[in-house]
Structure formats: C-alpha cells, structure tokens
Motif scaffolding. Structure first.
Motif, short mmCIF file in Angstrom:
data_model
loop_
_atom_site.label_atom_id
_atom_site.label_comp_id
_atom_site.label_asym_id
_atom_site.label_seq_id
_atom_site.Cartn_x
_atom_site.Cartn_y
_atom_site.Cartn_z
N ALA A 1 -1.11 8.57 3.79
CA ALA A 1 -0.07 8.15 2.85
C ALA A 1 0.21 9.24 1.83
O ALA A 1 1.37 9.49 1.47
CB ALA A 1 -0.50 6.87 2.14
N TYR B 1 3.86 11.05 1.31
CA TYR B 1 4.52 11.15 0.01
C TYR B 1 4.83 12.61 -0.33
O TYR B 1 5.92 12.94 -0.81
CB TYR B 1 3.62 10.54 -1.07
N VAL C 1 -1.83 8.30 -4.77
CA VAL C 1 -0.79 7.65 -3.98
C VAL C 1 -1.37 6.47 -3.20
O VAL C 1 -2.38 6.61 -2.51
CB VAL C 1 -0.16 8.65 -2.98
N GLN C 2 -0.68 5.34 -3.30
CA GLN C 2 -1.00 4.18 -2.47
C GLN C 2 0.25 3.80 -1.69
O GLN C 2 1.32 3.64 -2.26
CB GLN C 2 -1.41 2.99 -3.33
N LYS C 3 0.10 3.67 -0.37
CA LYS C 3 1.23 3.24 0.47
C LYS C 3 1.26 1.72 0.47
O LYS C 3 0.27 1.07 0.77
CB LYS C 3 1.04 3.77 1.90
N LYS C 4 2.42 1.16 0.12
CA LYS C 4 2.55 -0.29 0.02
C LYS C 4 3.36 -0.81 1.20
O LYS C 4 4.55 -1.08 1.10
CB LYS C 4 3.20 -0.68 -1.30
N TYR D 1 5.78 3.49 -2.43
CA TYR D 1 4.50 3.99 -2.90
C TYR D 1 4.22 3.50 -4.32
O TYR D 1 5.13 3.35 -5.13
CB TYR D 1 4.49 5.52 -2.91
N LEU E 1 2.27 4.90 -7.50
CA LEU E 1 1.78 6.19 -7.95
C LEU E 1 1.05 6.06 -9.28
O LEU E 1 1.43 5.28 -10.14
CB LEU E 1 2.95 7.17 -8.11
N ALA F 1 10.49 3.75 -0.79
CA ALA F 1 10.44 4.72 0.31
C ALA F 1 11.83 5.32 0.56
O ALA F 1 12.83 4.69 0.28
CB ALA F 1 9.93 4.03 1.57
#
Length: 201
Positions: A25, A29, A178-181, A187, A189, A201
């Motif tokens: 992820a 990003y 960063v976290q992918k949701k 994301y 952040l 995104a």
C-alpha cells in the motif's frame, strides 16, 4: 512547486519495503500520489535475510508488466524459488513510472536489532527528502502514539510496538504512514503534523 525557470527539484523518496500488504500500500501511494518523474526512489528492507524471499506481486494493485512475469517464471523454472519481492516492487515501479530511478537497499539485521533506528540512519545517509511507510493501525498503537505525544516525546513502549509510528515521530525528513482502506476506498495518511488524513484513490 516550480523553481525559477519552471523546473522542479529532484527528491529522494524512500519506501520501507517489507513483504507485507502494508508495504504494498505504501508503494502504491508513492507511485500514484507522491512521486514525480525526476525523483529517485529507494526501496529499503531491514530485517532477517531469511525473510527476504517472498511472493509479493499478488499484493500489488497495479498489473505486473509482461517482462516481470517472464522473469518470475524463468527464475522458478531454474529452481530459484519464490521471486524476490524487492525485485517485484522494482518492476512495478518501472511499469508505473518508467523514468524514475529505483534503487534497492537490503540491510541484514541478525537477532533483535532496532529496525526503526536503522531506517532513520539510512534516511540520513542517503539524504532522503520523503520517507513512506505502510502502517497497520490498532487501538493499542493509537493509544501509545497519543500518550507519547502528550508526554512530549516517543515512549520506549511505543517505539517497540509500532515501527511506523516511531518513524513518523522521529524522522528528520517528512515521513508519511500509509494505510490502504479497501481496494478503491483511498488511503488514510499520518504524519507528524497531520493525523488521519483521508485521501481518495
């Protein structure tokens, strides 16, 4: 921001490249939102060498270039085992941003070394402008991070629990967690100055 003459300064961007979905992820990003064509990208992994070989391309949302697939198949047919995930990430970068120069840095740490401190050392060594790290948020790390900030600095417990949070708080350059949701949900952040910023995104 453009400089005089309309040119944009080249930056060095470092992505913490572990064989995890969080690192995938972070790379997505970086390629889609943080990198520019003249930038240099450093993929760094710090850890046990035995964990460096892993099938990684399935974690990446972006399609794998045909050359990468061919290389992977050739290596397996020669008995090379699973494809090195750092090479998979490098191929993904070449496919997404062909003009970006990508450098791989493997740092072996036998036993219980301080991963976060080592990453910060290499940030300074390479004069990195932007550090990007995948982050897996949990209630415990959120509480520890908030507690450390209230106390005026990172606690040892927070440092040991969450490498990403420690990097955000202690990096001399800008560091983004960063976290992918979800697949298309964008994301989440985190940086030293901005928390839980939602980026579509």
């Amino acid at each position: 921001m453009a400089m005089n003459g309309g040119t944009v300064p080249k930056r060095k961007v470092m992505v913490v490249a572990d064989p995890t979905r969080e690192s995938a992820a972070a790379l997505q990003y970086a390629l889609s939102h943080a990198m520019m064509e003249k930038d240099e990208l450093i993929l760094i992994q710090v850890g046990n060498p035995n964990s460096w070989r892993s099938t990684f391309s399935t974690f990446l949302k972006r399609p794998t270039p045909p050359a990468a697939v061919a290389a992977s198949s050739t290596e397996r047919s020669r008995g090379g085992g699973d494809w090195d995930h750092l090479e998979a990430m490098k191929h993904a970068c070449a496919f997404a941003l062909p003009k970006v120069r990508v450098h791989i840095e493997r740092v072996a740490m036998e036993g219980k070394g301080d991963k976060a401190t080592t990453i910060l050392h290499y940030c300074k060594l390479f004069s990195v402008d932007l550090l990007i790290v995948g982050q897996r948020r949990s209630l415990s790390t959120t509480i520890l991070g908030d507690r450390s900030r209230r106390n005026g600095g990172p606690s040892r417990l927070a440092k040991a629990t969450d490498t990403a949070e420690y990097l955000i708080e202690n990096s001399k350059c800008t560091c983004v967690g960063v976290q992918k949701k979800g697949q298309n949900a964008g994301y989440l952040l985190n940086s030293k100055t901005q928390r839980n910023f939602w980026l579509l995104a």
